[in-house]
Motif scaffolding. Structure first.
Motif, PDB file in Angstrom:
ATOM      1  N   THR A  47      28.340  52.818  21.964  1.00  0.00           N
ATOM      2  CA  THR A  47      29.618  52.583  22.071  1.00  0.00           C
ATOM      3  C   THR A  47      30.055  51.093  22.617  1.00  0.00           C
ATOM      4  OG1 THR A  47      29.800  55.014  22.568  1.00  0.00           O
ATOM      5  CG2 THR A  47      31.523  53.809  22.829  1.00  0.00           C
ATOM      6  N   ASP A  48      29.157  50.546  23.775  1.00  0.00           N
ATOM      7  CA  ASP A  48      29.439  49.433  24.050  1.00  0.00           C
ATOM      8  C   ASP A  48      29.265  48.395  22.989  1.00  0.00           C
ATOM      9  OD1 ASP A  48      29.585  50.057  26.717  1.00  0.00           O
ATOM     10  OD2 ASP A  48      27.496  49.697  27.277  1.00  0.00           O
ATOM     11  N   LEU A  49      28.268  48.538  22.211  1.00  0.00           N
ATOM     12  CA  LEU A  49      28.186  47.487  20.971  1.00  0.00           C
ATOM     13  C   LEU A  49      29.211  47.764  19.926  1.00  0.00           C
ATOM     14  CD1 LEU A  49      24.265  47.613  19.826  1.00  0.00           C
ATOM     15  CD2 LEU A  49      25.848  45.597  19.778  1.00  0.00           C
ATOM     16  N   LEU A  50      29.638  48.720  19.628  1.00  0.00           N
ATOM     17  CA  LEU A  50      30.956  49.042  18.686  1.00  0.00           C
ATOM     18  C   LEU A  50      31.974  48.244  19.327  1.00  0.00           C
ATOM     19  CD1 LEU A  50      30.346  53.010  17.994  1.00  0.00           C
ATOM     20  CD2 LEU A  50      29.990  50.740  16.415  1.00  0.00           C
ATOM     21  N   LEU A  51      32.083  48.525  20.617  1.00  0.00           N
ATOM     22  CA  LEU A  51      33.347  47.913  21.461  1.00  0.00           C
ATOM     23  C   LEU A  51      33.276  46.418  21.235  1.00  0.00           C
ATOM     24  CD1 LEU A  51      35.964  48.721  22.897  1.00  0.00           C
ATOM     25  CD2 LEU A  51      34.734  48.801  24.933  1.00  0.00           C
ATOM     26  N   SER A  52      32.088  45.584  21.781  1.00  0.00           N
ATOM     27  CA  SER A  52      32.063  44.416  21.656  1.00  0.00           C
ATOM     28  C   SER A  52      32.174  43.776  20.331  1.00  0.00           C
ATOM     29  CB  SER A  52      30.828  43.598  22.501  1.00  0.00           C
ATOM     30  OG  SER A  52      29.707  44.305  21.712  1.00  0.00           O
ATOM     31  N   THR A  53      31.754  44.507  19.370  1.00  0.00           N
ATOM     32  CA  THR A  53      32.154  43.865  18.013  1.00  0.00           C
ATOM     33  C   THR A  53      33.401  44.094  17.602  1.00  0.00           C
ATOM     34  OG1 THR A  53      30.015  45.195  17.351  1.00  0.00           O
ATOM     35  CG2 THR A  53      31.389  44.522  15.457  1.00  0.00           C
ATOM     36  N   LEU A  54      34.259  45.031  18.040  1.00  0.00           N
ATOM     37  CA  LEU A  54      35.665  44.954  17.789  1.00  0.00           C
ATOM     38  C   LEU A  54      36.236  43.747  18.446  1.00  0.00           C
ATOM     39  CD1 LEU A  54      36.458  48.624  17.938  1.00  0.00           C
ATOM     40  CD2 LEU A  54      35.840  47.200  15.998  1.00  0.00           C
ATOM     41  N   ARG A  55      35.950  43.384  19.776  1.00  0.00           N
ATOM     42  CA  ARG A  55      36.411  42.111  20.548  1.00  0.00           C
ATOM     43  C   ARG A  55      36.003  40.997  19.594  1.00  0.00           C
ATOM     44  NH1 ARG A  55      34.478  44.677  25.776  1.00  0.00           N
ATOM     45  NH2 ARG A  55      36.365  45.679  26.404  1.00  0.00           N
ATOM     46  N   ALA A  56      34.718  40.761  19.292  1.00  0.00           N
ATOM     47  CA  ALA A  56      34.181  39.754  18.559  1.00  0.00           C
ATOM     48  C   ALA A  56      35.210  39.598  17.370  1.00  0.00           C
ATOM     49  CB  ALA A  56      32.963  39.993  18.047  1.00  0.00           C
ATOM     50  N   ALA A  57      35.491  40.839  16.492  1.00  0.00           N
ATOM     51  CA  ALA A  57      36.267  40.658  15.417  1.00  0.00           C
ATOM     52  C   ALA A  57      37.642  40.139  15.832  1.00  0.00           C
ATOM     53  CB  ALA A  57      36.492  41.960  14.910  1.00  0.00           C
ATOM     54  N   GLU A  58      38.336  40.472  17.031  1.00  0.00           N
ATOM     55  CA  GLU A  58      39.554  40.011  17.321  1.00  0.00           C
ATOM     56  C   GLU A  58      39.642  38.698  17.701  1.00  0.00           C
ATOM     57  OE1 GLU A  58      41.058  41.765  21.132  1.00  0.00           O
ATOM     58  OE2 GLU A  58      43.194  41.737  20.440  1.00  0.00           O
ATOM     59  N   GLU A  59      38.587  38.009  18.128  1.00  0.00           N
ATOM     60  CA  GLU A  59      38.409  36.796  18.308  1.00  0.00           C
ATOM     61  C   GLU A  59      37.993  35.823  17.262  1.00  0.00           C
ATOM     62  OE1 GLU A  59      35.546  36.746  21.678  1.00  0.00           O
ATOM     63  OE2 GLU A  59      37.230  37.535  22.846  1.00  0.00           O
ATOM     64  N   GLY A  60      37.927  36.529  16.202  1.00  0.00           N
ATOM     65  CA  GLY A  60      37.449  35.734  15.035  1.00  0.00           C
ATOM     66  C   GLY A  60      36.402  35.437  14.668  1.00  0.00           C
ATOM     67  N   ASP A  61      35.352  36.187  15.654  1.00  0.00           N
ATOM     68  CA  ASP A  61      33.673  35.667  15.465  1.00  0.00           C
ATOM     69  C   ASP A  61      33.134  36.537  14.347  1.00  0.00           C
ATOM     70  OD1 ASP A  61      31.105  35.376  15.881  1.00  0.00           O
ATOM     71  OD2 ASP A  61      31.132  36.074  18.007  1.00  0.00           O
ATOM     72  N   GLN A  62      33.200  35.954  13.173  1.00  0.00           N
ATOM     73  CA  GLN A  62      32.719  36.575  12.019  1.00  0.00           C
ATOM     74  C   GLN A  62      31.040  36.643  12.099  1.00  0.00           C
ATOM     75  OE1 GLN A  62      34.679  35.137   8.534  1.00  0.00           O
ATOM     76  NE2 GLN A  62      33.961  36.756   7.211  1.00  0.00           N
ATOM     77  N   GLU A  63      30.415  35.678  12.446  1.00  0.00           N
ATOM     78  CA  GLU A  63      29.071  35.830  12.751  1.00  0.00           C
ATOM     79  C   GLU A  63      28.675  36.860  13.890  1.00  0.00           C
ATOM     80  OE1 GLU A  63      26.532  34.917  10.843  1.00  0.00           O
ATOM     81  OE2 GLU A  63      28.471  34.338   9.624  1.00  0.00           O
ATOM     82  N   GLY A  64      29.188  37.047  14.689  1.00  0.00           N
ATOM     83  CA  GLY A  64      28.943  37.937  15.856  1.00  0.00           C
ATOM     84  C   GLY A  64      29.117  39.160  15.203  1.00  0.00           C
ATOM     85  N   VAL A  65      30.077  39.655  14.648  1.00  0.00           N
ATOM     86  CA  VAL A  65      30.471  40.884  14.082  1.00  0.00           C
ATOM     87  C   VAL A  65      29.357  41.331  13.168  1.00  0.00           C
ATOM     88  CG1 VAL A  65      32.111  42.382  12.421  1.00  0.00           C
ATOM     89  CG2 VAL A  65      33.208  40.805  14.086  1.00  0.00           C
ATOM     90  N   LYS A  66      28.957  40.498  12.296  1.00  0.00           N
ATOM     91  CA  LYS A  66      27.693  40.724  11.345  1.00  0.00           C
ATOM     92  C   LYS A  66      26.610  41.140  11.973  1.00  0.00           C
ATOM     93  CE  LYS A  66      26.697  38.396   7.207  1.00  0.00           C
ATOM     94  NZ  LYS A  66      26.678  37.123   6.660  1.00  0.00           N
ATOM     95  N   GLU A  67      26.335  40.280  12.956  1.00  0.00           N
ATOM     96  CA  GLU A  67      24.942  40.333  13.751  1.00  0.00           C
ATOM     97  C   GLU A  67      24.950  41.843  14.426  1.00  0.00           C
ATOM     98  OE1 GLU A  67      22.323  39.389  13.702  1.00  0.00           O
ATOM     99  OE2 GLU A  67      21.282  39.975  15.488  1.00  0.00           O
TER     100      GLU A  67
END
Ligand code: ASP
Ligand code: MG
Length: 469
Positions: A47-67
């Motif tokens: 759940t932490d990882l899913l949440l931080s992925t959504l945060r990365a998405a909001e910040e436009g961090d495409q690479e972070g989301v992918k990883e």
């Protein structure tokens, strides 16, 4: 009541293929004497990882989301391969892929919008539990137990407070009766996702972080279960945090009210909202350790005997906020009302509140990570009074800790509070604020942060907690 048992497995109990196999053994045993529904958390950390992925998405961090998505997918794919014989893997791998694609879709939406709509967040976070439920159901099936993964979105009906929803019990009971009872009747184990639900018009919701315990108690109540067993990675509810107090002991029994107080005041073992749905029906809860099956666990019941405090909890990440009127023109009660209302609107939980003195100053304790939101809300509410200096500037002291002494057996016994305070002062720890409600169930004591550990140890020893059962 009937012979239904609801069991909830937390993130660590779902944390790997081995852990899932142990959960399946527990289910196999339970099934010998009861009809069983289980509720599962997402695999630990997911759940932490899913949440931080959504945060990365909001910040436009495409690479972070992918990883992140790669990591989440790999963890579930690996678990699947370890868990199941090759001929059973394909179907589950396809389910995993489908769920990951769903998550990818929501993440790209958030990337595009540069914003995280609460509804989409709830829909995306529930994917963690849907993944673990798919794996767990397959694990049961492969060990010869008929099982079906069920998305709680189809069972748990909630209000529309996204991120922290509350159940509509009447509607949930109807759905549970339709969806779960016939399956249990046919000898199947429904594997229901914890943490999520949906509004009456089917918008996805979640029940708050750590909310799978709450899901399980909602379902236990909806199904009129005989008991609810919550499987975690500790032996039960303890008389204190064992990292602070080495001789803290597992409690055999605690009451509903004590368990709820302990949870609200920082004991990590149960989600604070778990008890409420069970009260009306008096369903007992066991807190058990899936890593130590020999330990009996703690039984949580409507009422129990016992004199004196049962346990002491502590919270270090808290802050004390003080507010003091600067002018007699300010009506203190009105001010308190407005302050509490503005905190309520900002969804901030007040852990303790005290007021005193003719100047009508008051202070309250909140979690440290909510201080900024609280200050924003208070400053907006009191903008005029602050600007005209009718109210002193709001003071924040985050160099504090809370200890809460909890026990129904404290009521009507003079001298207990005195012993607690004496024990704390003998450690030279200064008490900053105190709150005790008229139920005498909990004494909340705010001390300086650097004295918290000593105070907890001293109170635990003085009240002989863990020995007085
Ligand atoms: N997976 C959710 C969380 O981590 C719910 C739970 O574990 O109870 O918050
Ligand atoms: Mg959990």
């Amino acid at each position: 009541m009937n012979d239904i048992l609801v069991m909830k497995f937390g993130g660590t109990s779902m944390g790997s293929a081995d852990r899932m196999c142990i959960a399946a053994q527990i289910c196999a045993d339970a099934r010998k004497h009861s009809k069983v529904t289980i509720v599962v958390s997402a695999m630990s950390k997911i759940t932490d990882l899913l949440l931080s992925t959504l945060r990365a998405a909001e910040e436009g961090d495409q690479e972070g989301v992918k990883e992140n998505i790669r990591i989440i997918e790999a963890r579930h794919v690996e678990t699947c391969r370890e868990l199941l014989p090759p001929d059973r893997q394909e179907r589950v791998l396809a389910t995993i892929r489908g769920l990951i694609e769903e998550f990818e879709r929501i993440s790209s939406g958030i990337l595009m919008l540069a914003e995280r709509p609460p509804r989409s967040v709830d829909e995306a976070l529930a994917i963690g539990e849907r993944l673990s439920a798919a794996l767990m159901a397959a694990c049961l099936e492969s060990s010869g137990i008929a099982a079906i993964a069920i998305n709680a979105r189809d069972v748990v009906v909630t209000d529309s407070v996204f991120g922290n929803a509350s159940p509509r019990m009447d509607l949930t009971s109807e759905k549970a009766a339709k969806l779960l009872l016939p399956r249990m009747g046919a000898g199947m184990i429904p594997v229901v996702t914890g943490f999520n639900g949906a509004t009456v018009d089917n918008k996805p919701t979640t029940l708050g972080r750590g909310g799978s315990d709450f899901s399980a108690s909602i379902l236990a109540s909806a199904l009129n279960a005989r008991e609810l067993w919550i499987w975690t990675d500790v032996d039960g509810i303890m008389s204190a945090d064992p990292r602070l107090v080495p001789d803290a002991a597992v409690l055999d029994i605690v009451t509903y009210r004590e368990a709820a107080e302990l949870a609200y005041n920082g004991a990590k073992v149960l989600h604070p909202r778990t008890i409420a749905p069970l009260v009306e029906k008096g369903i007992p809860v066991w807190s058990k350790n899936s890593f130590n099956l020999a330990a009996p666990g703690t039984k949580i019941v409507p009422h129990a005997e016992g004199v004196g405090p049962r346990a002491v909890t502590s919270m270090a990440n808290v802050a004390l906020i003080s507010i003091e009127p600067a002018s007699p023109a300010i009506q203190g009660t009105m001010l308190m009302g407005r302050v509490l209302e503005s905190l309520g609107r900002a969804n901030i939980e007040v852990l303790a509140f005290t007021s005193s003195s003719y100047r009508q100053s008051f202070c309250f304790l909140i979690r440290k990570d909510e201080v900024d939101a609280a200050l924003d809300s208070l400053k907006a509410e009191l903008a005029l009074e602050l600007a005209h200096e009718y109210v002193h500037p709001v003071e924040v002291n985050d160099n504090v800790g809370l200890l809460a002494v909890v026990g129904e057996g404290m009521a009507g016994h003079p001298g207990l509070a005195g012993r607690v305070f004496t024990a704390i002062s003998a450690e030279q720890v200064n008490i900053i604020a105190i709150a005790q409600g008229s139920s005498e169930l909990t004494i909340s004591i705010v001390v300086r942060r650097d004295g918290l550990e000593r105070a907890v140890k001293a109170v635990h020893a003085e009240c002989k907690m863990g020995h007085s059962q």
